[in-house]
Write a protein that holds these residues in place. Structure first.
Motif, PDB file in Angstrom:
ATOM      1  N   HIS A   1       0.839  -1.193   0.000  1.00 18.85           N
ATOM      2  CA  HIS A   1       0.000   0.000   0.000  1.00 18.85           C
ATOM      3  C   HIS A   1       0.875   1.244   0.000  1.00 18.85           C
ATOM      4  O   HIS A   1       1.900   1.319   0.686  1.00 18.85           O
ATOM      5  CB  HIS A   1      -0.963   0.032   1.199  1.00 18.85           C
TER       6      HIS A   1
ATOM      7  N   PHE B   1      -2.963   3.737  -1.765  1.00 17.21           N
ATOM      8  CA  PHE B   1      -3.031   3.892  -3.213  1.00 17.21           C
ATOM      9  C   PHE B   1      -1.924   3.041  -3.810  1.00 17.21           C
ATOM     10  O   PHE B   1      -1.116   2.458  -3.074  1.00 17.21           O
ATOM     11  CB  PHE B   1      -2.836   5.364  -3.607  1.00 17.21           C
TER      12      PHE B   1
ATOM     13  N   HIS C   1      -4.585   3.133  -9.125  1.00 21.16           N
ATOM     14  CA  HIS C   1      -5.444   2.931  -7.954  1.00 21.16           C
ATOM     15  C   HIS C   1      -5.325   4.122  -7.005  1.00 21.16           C
ATOM     16  O   HIS C   1      -4.613   4.064  -6.001  1.00 21.16           O
ATOM     17  CB  HIS C   1      -5.071   1.636  -7.232  1.00 21.16           C
ATOM     18  N   ASN C   2      -6.015   5.206  -7.307  1.00 20.25           N
ATOM     19  CA  ASN C   2      -6.008   6.395  -6.440  1.00 20.25           C
ATOM     20  C   ASN C   2      -7.177   6.301  -5.456  1.00 20.25           C
ATOM     21  O   ASN C   2      -8.098   7.100  -5.475  1.00 20.25           O
ATOM     22  CB  ASN C   2      -6.109   7.671  -7.265  1.00 20.25           C
ATOM     23  N   TYR C   3      -7.090   5.316  -4.552  1.00 16.18           N
ATOM     24  CA  TYR C   3      -8.216   4.948  -3.696  1.00 16.18           C
ATOM     25  C   TYR C   3      -8.251   5.684  -2.364  1.00 16.18           C
ATOM     26  O   TYR C   3      -9.142   5.457  -1.552  1.00 16.18           O
ATOM     27  CB  TYR C   3      -8.187   3.443  -3.419  1.00 16.18           C
ATOM     28  N   SER C   4      -7.289   6.532  -2.102  1.00 17.33           N
ATOM     29  CA  SER C   4      -7.194   7.161  -0.784  1.00 17.33           C
ATOM     30  C   SER C   4      -8.401   8.060  -0.511  1.00 17.33           C
ATOM     31  O   SER C   4      -8.919   8.732  -1.408  1.00 17.33           O
ATOM     32  CB  SER C   4      -5.913   7.983  -0.680  1.00 17.33           C
TER      33      SER C   4
ATOM     34  N   GLY D   1      -2.828  10.598  -1.995  1.00 19.85           N
ATOM     35  CA  GLY D   1      -3.109   9.413  -2.787  1.00 19.85           C
ATOM     36  C   GLY D   1      -4.468   9.389  -3.450  1.00 19.85           C
ATOM     37  O   GLY D   1      -4.899   8.329  -3.907  1.00 19.85           O
ATOM     38  N   ASP D   2      -5.156  10.526  -3.530  1.00 22.85           N
ATOM     39  CA  ASP D   2      -6.482  10.545  -4.141  1.00 22.85           C
ATOM     40  C   ASP D   2      -6.460  11.052  -5.579  1.00 22.85           C
ATOM     41  O   ASP D   2      -7.500  11.201  -6.202  1.00 22.85           O
ATOM     42  CB  ASP D   2      -7.448  11.393  -3.313  1.00 22.85           C
TER      43      ASP D   2
END
Length: 598
Positions: free
Chosen positions: A80, A101, A125-128, A133-134
Motif C-alpha cells: 500500500h 493507493f 489505484h487512487n483509492y485514498s 493518494g487521491d
C-alpha cells in the motif's frame, strides 16, 4: 630466410590476435548473485510497476522505492502507498509503507529545495480517502525519514487524466531551479503530461495530450546536449520529445523504425559518449533488442544495435555503464532469461553475464539498474517477474529478483559519472551530479564536490561537503559561465581520502567568472556560494545601495541599505529565494539564490 620470414609473420599475426583479444576482454566481465534479505516483504500480486533506487533518508545507502503492482493497495497483498525498502549499503533491506493507493510508477528528487528527498508518482489505484493518494498524479514532500509524506500536488492530473497514470520522472524542464514532472498513461488513453513546478505546492501543465496507448514508461535526459531537458516515452504517438527550456516539447523520431500503432516496449535511456548525446534501448515487436543514439550533426536517430539479437524472447531492457569503462552497456530480460551485452558506444556488443529466474512463465513486469546497492563500485539490478506459485491451487504472482554485482568491496575510490565531460548546462538549472564509489564493507564515508571554471588545476570552489556517499547529489547549476568547467570529487572514510576529477571539461553557459576569486562583474548579480547555507557574499558591495532577499511569495526577508557583506542567512529555511540589488548609479539587477541544509 623464407622460413624465418614466415615464422616472423606468424608471430606478428599471433601478437595482433593477442592484442585484439586483449582489447576485447579488457572490459571487466561481470557476474551477479541474487539476494533476498528483506526484499521478500511484502508479497506482490500481478501486473506492471516501476522502481527507483535513491537514498530517500539520506543515510548514505541506496534504498528502493515503488508504489507497487496491481495488488496495491491491499488487494491480495499487504502492499500500500509508498513502498520503501531501506538499504544498509551491504545488501540488506527493511520495508516500510505509507498510504492507501498504488499500481504505477515513481520518481524521487527534492522538488522544493529544502534538502529532503520527495516523491512523485502516477497511479491507477487512487483509492485514498485523504489528500495523500487521491489523484492519478501526485507529488509528496518528504521529511528526511522516507516514512512521512505531505501532499504537494495542486493542479496535477487536471488535464484529462481520467483512467490511470504510470511512469513518472522528474527534471527541470524550464531551467528555473525547480524539478518539474512528466507522467505517462496507464495503457490507454490518458496520454502524456508535463507539469511545471510553481514552487508553492502547485503545478501547471505546459505540454501534454490525451489519447493513444502507452507502454507505461517515461525517462528524462538531455537528448541533444543543448542544456534543455528532454524525455523518451513509450507512447504510440511518439518516442522522443525535445524540450525548448520553457516546458514545451517537439517530437522528433527521425531515423527510428516505425512503431505502427503500438508503443516501444521496455525502454530505457543513457548517455552515449561517442555522440555526446543520449541513446535509448527498447524491445522490438519480435522480442529483439534495439539501441539508437541521437546524432546532433545529422539531427536524427542512428542505429547502434549492431550485433544485438534482432529477434528473441525479451520484454524489458536497460541501458547503463555496468562495468565502469565509460561506455553504455545494454541488458534485456524476458521469459525467464536475462542477458547483458557490454558495449563500446559504436554498435559493437559482447555478450557477458547471463542467468535465468526460477519458474515459468517468467514474464518481465519491471527492471531497473539505477545504482550501487552494496557500494562495490558497480551498478546492481532488480527484476520483477511473474511466476506460477502455490501447490494445490496455483496462481501467477510477481516475484522480486534483486542482484548484486559480485566484485568485492575492499578498497576506497570515487569516479565521476555525470557530468564527466562535454555536457552543456544553463545556470540556475536543477540537475543531478552522479558518481561511482567503492567503500570497504561496513565503512562509513562522505563525499565532497568542488568546481573549477578554469580547468582541471583549479582554483576550486566548494559546491558541497559532508555529503552522504550515495552516488547522487542534486544541485543548482551556479553562474560560473565557462567552457572549461571541471568537478573534483573527494571521498573520505575519516582516515583516508581519495580524489577524482571529471575526465573532460563541460560547459556552463554565460560569461566566464571566478567565484573562487570573488569577482563581481557588471550586473551579473552573482551571489556566492550558490547554493549556499549560512551566509551569502558579493565581492564588492561599495556600489550597492540596497539588497533584498525575497521568499517565493514575494516577502522581503532580508532588507539592507548600503549592505555589509557577508549577509547572515542562518535563520532562513532551506529552499529557493529571489534577490534584488539596487545600485548607486540607479540601475538594478535580480536573480535566484538557493539555501541548502547541512
Amino acid at each position: 630466410m623464407k622460413n624465418f620470414r614466415n615464422f616472423s609473420i606468424s608471430i606478428f599475426l599471433i601478437l595482433i590476435f593477442l592484442g585484439i583479444s586483449k582489447l576485447q576482454f579488457a572490459q571487466k566481465t561481470l557476474s551477479y548473485q541474487r539476494i533476498i534479505n528483506g526484499l521478500d516483504q511484502p508479497d506482490f500480486d500481478e501486473g506492471a510497476t516501476d522502481f527507483v533506487f535513491d537514498d530517500i533518508n539520506m543515510d548514505g545507502n541506496l534504498d528502493i522505492l515503488s508504489v507497487g503492482d496491481h495488488g496495491s493497495p491491499n488487494f491480495n497483498t499487504a502492499q500500500h502507498g509508498i513502498l520503501v525498502w531501506f538499504g544498509d549499503g551491504q545488501g540488506n533491506f527493511q520495508n516500510y509503507m505509507n498510504g492507501n493507493f498504488g499500481y504505477g510508477g515513481i520518481a524521487a528528487g527534492d522538488v522544493n529545495n529544502d534538502g529532503f528527498k520527495d516523491v512523485g508518482f502516477g497511479v491507477h489505484h487512487n483509492y485514498s480517502s485523504t489528500n495523500f493518494g487521491d489523484q492519478l498524479i501526485e507529488v509528496a514532500l518528504g521529511d528526511g525519514t522516507g516514512m512521512n509524506w505531505q501532499p504537494y500536488d495542486a493542479g496535477l492530473a487536471t488535464n484529462g487524466e481520467t483512467w490511470g497514470m504510470f511512469g513518472t520522472a522528474f527534471a527541470d524542464f524550464d531551467n528555473n531551479g525547480l524539478l518539474d514532472l512528466v507522467s505517462i498513461s496507464f495503457g490507454c488513453c490518458a496520454g502524456l503530461h508535463v507539469y511545471l513546478n510553481q514552487g508553492d505546492g502547485s503545478w501547471q501543465q505546459s505540454f501534454g495530450f490525451t489519447g493513444g496507448g502507452s507502454g507505461f514508461l517515461v525517462r528524462t535526459c538531455d537528448i541533444n546536449n543543448d542544456g534543455f531537458m528532454d524525455f523518451i516515452s513509450s507512447h504510440q504517438n511518439g518516442t522522443a520529445y525535445f524540450g525548448d527550456g520553457t516546458g514545451n516539447f517537439e517530437n522528433n523520431d527521425t531515423g527510428l523504425p516505425g512503431a505502427g500503432s503500438t508503443a516501444r516496449a521496455g525502454l530505457d535511456v543513457a548517455r552515449i559518449n561517442t555522440t555526446e548525446s543520449a541513446g535509448f534501448s527498447y524491445i522490438n515487436s519480435s522480442g529483439g533488442v534495439k539501441v539508437f543514439a541521437w546524432d546532433n550533426l545529422l539531427e536524427k536517430w542512428t542505429d547502434l544495435s549492431g550485433n544485438l539479437p534482432a529477434t528473441g524472447i525479451y520484454q524489458l531492457s536497460q541501458i547503463a555503464d555496468m562495468n565502469n569503462d565509460g561506455f553504455a552497456d545494454v541488458m534485456a530480460y524476458g521469459n525467464l532469461h536475462f542477458q547483458l551485452w557490454l558495449g563500446d558506444d559504436s554498435g559493437n556488443w559482447i555478450a557477458d553475464a547471463a542467468f535465468t529466474t526460477n519458474d515459468d512463465p517468467g514474464d518481465g513486469n519491471a527492471m531497473r539498474t539505477d545504482g550501487d546497492l552494496d557500494k562495490n563500485g558497480f551498478p546492481d539490478l532488480l527484476i520483477l517477474t511473474t511466476e506460477l506459485t502455490g501447490s494445490w491451487i496455483q496462481v501467477n504472482k510477481n516475484i522480486v529478483y534483486a542482484y548484486l554485482e559480485n566484485s568485492p568491496a575492499d578498497e576506497l575510490w570515487i569516479k565521476p559519472l555525470f557530468p564527466n565531460g562535454n555536457e552543456h548546462f544553463y545556470p540556475g538549472t536543477a540537475q543531478f551530479i552522479e558518481w561511482a564509489t567503492e567503500v570497504p564493507a561496513g565503512t562509513n564515508s562522505t563525499a565532497k564536490i568542488e568546481l573549477s571554471a578554469f580547468g582541471p588545476d583549479g582554483p576550486w570552489w566548494l559546491l558541497a561537503d559532508n555529503l552522504p556517499n550515495n552516488g547522487k547529489h542534486q544541485w543548482i547549476v551556479p553562474e560560473t559561465g565557462s567552457e572549461n568547467i571541471f568537478l573534483k570529487f573527494t571521498i573520505s572514510d575519516g582516515f583516508i581520502e581519495e580524489t577524482a576529477i571529471t575526465a573532460a571539461p563541460f560547459t556552463i553557459f554565460g560569461s566566464p567568472t571566478s567565484i573562487s576569486r570573488s569577482k563581481f562583474q557588471g550586473n551579473n548579480n552573482l551571489l556566492y556560494p550558490n547554493p549556499g547555507n549560512d551566509w551569502i557574499e558579493i565581492s564588492d558591495s561599495r556600489n550597492i545601495k540596497r539588497f533584498c532577499l525575497f521568499s517565493l511569495d514575494g516577502q522581503c526577508l532580508i532588507d539592507q541599505q548600503n549592505p555589509s557583506f557577508p549577509i547572515n542567512t542562518k535563520n532562513l529555511n532551506g529552499g529557493l529565494y529571489h534577490f534584488k540589488i539596487w545600485f548607486n548609479d540607479g540601475s538594478d539587477g535580480a536573480g535566484k539564490w538557493v539555501k541548502i541544509l547541512n
